[in-house]
Design a protein around this motif. Structure first.
Motif, PDB file in Angstrom:
ATOM      1  N   TRP A  29      38.647  21.898  82.870  1.00  0.00           N
ATOM      2  CA  TRP A  29      37.286  21.505  82.837  1.00  0.00           C
ATOM      3  C   TRP A  29      36.365  22.238  83.398  1.00  0.00           C
ATOM      4  O   TRP A  29      35.457  22.685  82.747  1.00  0.00           O
ATOM      5  CB  TRP A  29      36.960  20.477  83.713  1.00  0.00           C
ATOM      6  CG  TRP A  29      37.367  20.631  85.191  1.00  0.00           C
ATOM      7  CD1 TRP A  29      38.232  20.287  85.960  1.00  0.00           C
ATOM      8  CD2 TRP A  29      36.150  20.881  86.239  1.00  0.00           C
ATOM      9  NE1 TRP A  29      37.894  20.641  87.559  1.00  0.00           N
ATOM     10  CE2 TRP A  29      36.125  21.272  87.171  1.00  0.00           C
ATOM     11  CE3 TRP A  29      34.445  21.320  85.562  1.00  0.00           C
ATOM     12  CZ2 TRP A  29      35.710  21.581  88.225  1.00  0.00           C
ATOM     13  CZ3 TRP A  29      34.317  21.702  86.828  1.00  0.00           C
ATOM     14  CH2 TRP A  29      34.384  21.946  88.067  1.00  0.00           C
ATOM     15  N   ASN A  30      36.822  23.695  84.084  1.00  0.00           N
ATOM     16  CA  ASN A  30      35.676  24.670  84.786  1.00  0.00           C
ATOM     17  C   ASN A  30      35.680  25.772  83.882  1.00  0.00           C
ATOM     18  O   ASN A  30      35.453  26.756  84.141  1.00  0.00           O
ATOM     19  CB  ASN A  30      35.836  24.888  85.778  1.00  0.00           C
ATOM     20  CG  ASN A  30      37.861  25.760  86.798  1.00  0.00           C
ATOM     21  OD1 ASN A  30      38.076  25.012  85.322  1.00  0.00           O
ATOM     22  ND2 ASN A  30      37.632  26.586  87.356  1.00  0.00           N
ATOM     23  N   VAL A  31      34.826  25.543  82.392  1.00  0.00           N
ATOM     24  CA  VAL A  31      35.509  26.650  81.526  1.00  0.00           C
ATOM     25  C   VAL A  31      33.446  27.329  81.701  1.00  0.00           C
ATOM     26  O   VAL A  31      32.582  26.839  82.424  1.00  0.00           O
ATOM     27  CB  VAL A  31      34.995  26.192  80.337  1.00  0.00           C
ATOM     28  CG1 VAL A  31      34.379  27.524  79.090  1.00  0.00           C
ATOM     29  CG2 VAL A  31      36.321  26.077  80.145  1.00  0.00           C
ATOM     30  N   ASN A  32      33.830  28.318  81.997  1.00  0.00           N
ATOM     31  CA  ASN A  32      32.034  29.015  82.074  1.00  0.00           C
ATOM     32  C   ASN A  32      31.602  29.794  80.688  1.00  0.00           C
ATOM     33  O   ASN A  32      30.559  29.028  81.027  1.00  0.00           O
ATOM     34  CB  ASN A  32      31.882  29.994  83.459  1.00  0.00           C
ATOM     35  CG  ASN A  32      30.664  31.011  83.811  1.00  0.00           C
ATOM     36  OD1 ASN A  32      29.738  30.403  84.195  1.00  0.00           O
ATOM     37  ND2 ASN A  32      30.911  31.824  82.925  1.00  0.00           N
ATOM     38  N   SER A  33      32.061  30.062  80.296  1.00  0.00           N
ATOM     39  CA  SER A  33      31.326  30.370  79.156  1.00  0.00           C
ATOM     40  C   SER A  33      31.981  30.571  78.395  1.00  0.00           C
ATOM     41  O   SER A  33      33.200  30.744  78.658  1.00  0.00           O
ATOM     42  CB  SER A  33      30.958  31.790  78.656  1.00  0.00           C
ATOM     43  OG  SER A  33      31.965  32.888  79.200  1.00  0.00           O
ATOM     44  N   MET A  34      32.317  30.684  76.797  1.00  0.00           N
ATOM     45  CA  MET A  34      32.899  30.353  75.454  1.00  0.00           C
ATOM     46  C   MET A  34      32.025  31.446  74.421  1.00  0.00           C
ATOM     47  O   MET A  34      31.247  31.519  74.007  1.00  0.00           O
ATOM     48  CB  MET A  34      33.315  29.513  75.212  1.00  0.00           C
ATOM     49  CG  MET A  34      34.894  29.351  74.032  1.00  0.00           C
ATOM     50  SD  MET A  34      35.586  27.850  74.290  1.00  0.00           S
ATOM     51  CE  MET A  34      36.670  28.093  73.111  1.00  0.00           C
ATOM     52  N   GLY A  35      33.278  32.279  73.890  1.00  0.00           N
ATOM     53  CA  GLY A  35      32.450  32.856  72.989  1.00  0.00           C
ATOM     54  C   GLY A  35      32.943  34.034  71.908  1.00  0.00           C
ATOM     55  O   GLY A  35      34.318  34.233  72.293  1.00  0.00           O
ATOM     56  N   TRP A  36      32.235  34.736  71.852  1.00  0.00           N
ATOM     57  CA  TRP A  36      33.517  35.852  70.217  1.00  0.00           C
ATOM     58  C   TRP A  36      33.127  37.736  70.991  1.00  0.00           C
ATOM     59  O   TRP A  36      31.133  37.644  71.581  1.00  0.00           O
ATOM     60  CB  TRP A  36      32.268  35.874  69.131  1.00  0.00           C
ATOM     61  CG  TRP A  36      33.305  34.485  68.471  1.00  0.00           C
ATOM     62  CD1 TRP A  36      32.355  33.520  68.653  1.00  0.00           C
ATOM     63  CD2 TRP A  36      34.326  34.644  68.063  1.00  0.00           C
ATOM     64  NE1 TRP A  36      33.197  32.331  67.887  1.00  0.00           N
ATOM     65  CE2 TRP A  36      34.374  32.973  67.407  1.00  0.00           C
ATOM     66  CE3 TRP A  36      35.228  34.733  67.583  1.00  0.00           C
ATOM     67  CZ2 TRP A  36      34.501  31.834  67.173  1.00  0.00           C
ATOM     68  CZ3 TRP A  36      36.274  34.059  66.760  1.00  0.00           C
ATOM     69  CH2 TRP A  36      36.304  33.230  66.576  1.00  0.00           C
ATOM     70  N   TYR A  37      33.857  38.355  70.733  1.00  0.00           N
ATOM     71  CA  TYR A  37      34.072  40.092  71.015  1.00  0.00           C
ATOM     72  C   TYR A  37      33.851  40.144  69.722  1.00  0.00           C
ATOM     73  O   TYR A  37      34.945  39.603  69.240  1.00  0.00           O
ATOM     74  CB  TYR A  37      34.552  40.415  72.192  1.00  0.00           C
ATOM     75  CG  TYR A  37      33.816  40.327  73.347  1.00  0.00           C
ATOM     76  CD1 TYR A  37      33.742  38.572  74.330  1.00  0.00           C
ATOM     77  CD2 TYR A  37      32.918  41.114  74.509  1.00  0.00           C
ATOM     78  CE1 TYR A  37      33.151  38.304  75.499  1.00  0.00           C
ATOM     79  CE2 TYR A  37      32.772  39.907  75.564  1.00  0.00           C
ATOM     80  CZ  TYR A  37      32.632  39.377  75.960  1.00  0.00           C
ATOM     81  OH  TYR A  37      32.187  39.261  77.097  1.00  0.00           O
ATOM     82  N   ARG A  38      33.782  41.679  69.488  1.00  0.00           N
ATOM     83  CA  ARG A  38      34.800  42.275  68.664  1.00  0.00           C
ATOM     84  C   ARG A  38      35.143  43.758  69.180  1.00  0.00           C
ATOM     85  O   ARG A  38      34.446  44.465  69.185  1.00  0.00           O
ATOM     86  CB  ARG A  38      34.036  42.452  67.042  1.00  0.00           C
ATOM     87  CG  ARG A  38      32.704  43.780  67.402  1.00  0.00           C
ATOM     88  CD  ARG A  38      31.539  43.113  66.810  1.00  0.00           C
ATOM     89  NE  ARG A  38      30.201  43.393  66.091  1.00  0.00           N
ATOM     90  CZ  ARG A  38      28.719  43.765  65.633  1.00  0.00           C
ATOM     91  NH1 ARG A  38      29.423  42.952  65.063  1.00  0.00           N
ATOM     92  NH2 ARG A  38      28.291  44.772  65.587  1.00  0.00           N
ATOM     93  N   GLN A  39      36.295  43.997  67.970  1.00  0.00           N
ATOM     94  CA  GLN A  39      36.772  45.637  68.780  1.00  0.00           C
ATOM     95  C   GLN A  39      36.887  46.367  67.396  1.00  0.00           C
ATOM     96  O   GLN A  39      37.515  46.164  66.470  1.00  0.00           O
ATOM     97  CB  GLN A  39      37.355  45.637  69.841  1.00  0.00           C
ATOM     98  CG  GLN A  39      37.428  47.352  69.743  1.00  0.00           C
ATOM     99  CD  GLN A  39      38.800  47.181  70.873  1.00  0.00           C
ATOM    100  OE1 GLN A  39      39.917  46.317  71.516  1.00  0.00           O
ATOM    101  NE2 GLN A  39      39.423  48.033  71.740  1.00  0.00           N
ATOM    102  N   ALA A  40      36.431  47.777  66.659  1.00  0.00           N
ATOM    103  CA  ALA A  40      36.069  48.181  65.767  1.00  0.00           C
ATOM    104  C   ALA A  40      36.938  49.582  66.191  1.00  0.00           C
ATOM    105  O   ALA A  40      37.156  49.798  67.254  1.00  0.00           O
ATOM    106  CB  ALA A  40      34.878  48.872  64.947  1.00  0.00           C
ATOM    107  N   PRO A  41      37.541  49.785  64.788  1.00  0.00           N
ATOM    108  CA  PRO A  41      38.672  50.946  66.074  1.00  0.00           C
ATOM    109  C   PRO A  41      37.663  52.250  66.036  1.00  0.00           C
ATOM    110  O   PRO A  41      36.423  52.670  65.051  1.00  0.00           O
ATOM    111  CB  PRO A  41      38.933  51.373  63.527  1.00  0.00           C
ATOM    112  CG  PRO A  41      38.334  50.247  62.880  1.00  0.00           C
ATOM    113  CD  PRO A  41      37.112  50.156  63.587  1.00  0.00           C
TER     114      PRO A  41
END
Length: 126
Positions: A29-41
């Motif tokens: 239940w103790n989620v602080n944040s959630m989201g998206w990252y990306r990595q290009a070559p």
């Protein structure tokens, strides 16, 4: 065990749109944040968009400067899902997009634990 499963990646022409989804299972239940990252070559992984204060009604969002005005992020708490709507895509948005969540300990020192999905490829052609 925490699992983050991404979907929605693919090939799109410049100017097009994609919607990424990430479904979480096993998250406490103790989620602080959630989201998206990306990595290009040959580049470092970078933040794209996140929702902080994940379970709060007054949650906050944060975006990379390069995607502001083009990307939006939303959550569905009941489905433990985070969405990334990507509009006006550019070739430089091409990358593997990773879902991320972190959970915070409920006692000092309140350490954060990172959780990552396996990633979904987004390719934007000229």
């Amino acid at each position: 065990q925490v699992q983050l499963v991404e979907s929605g990646g693919g090939l799109v022409q410049a100017g097009g749109s994609l919607n990424l989804s990430c479904v979480a299972s096993g998250l406490p239940w103790n989620v602080n944040s959630m989201g998206w990252y990306r990595q290009a070559p040959e580049k470092d992984r970078e933040l794209v968009a996140i929702i902080t204060k994940w379970i709060a009604s007054d949650y906050a969002t944060k975006f990379a400067d390069s995607v502001k005005g083009r990307f939006s992020i939303s959550r569905d708490l009941a489905k433990k899902t985070v969405h990334l709507q990507m509009n006006s895509l550019k070739p430089e948005d091409t990358a593997v997009y990773y879902c991320h969540a972190d959970t915070m300990e409920t006692a000092p020192p309140f350490r954060l634990t990172d959780h990552w999905g396996r990633g979904t490829q987004v390719t934007v052609s000229d």
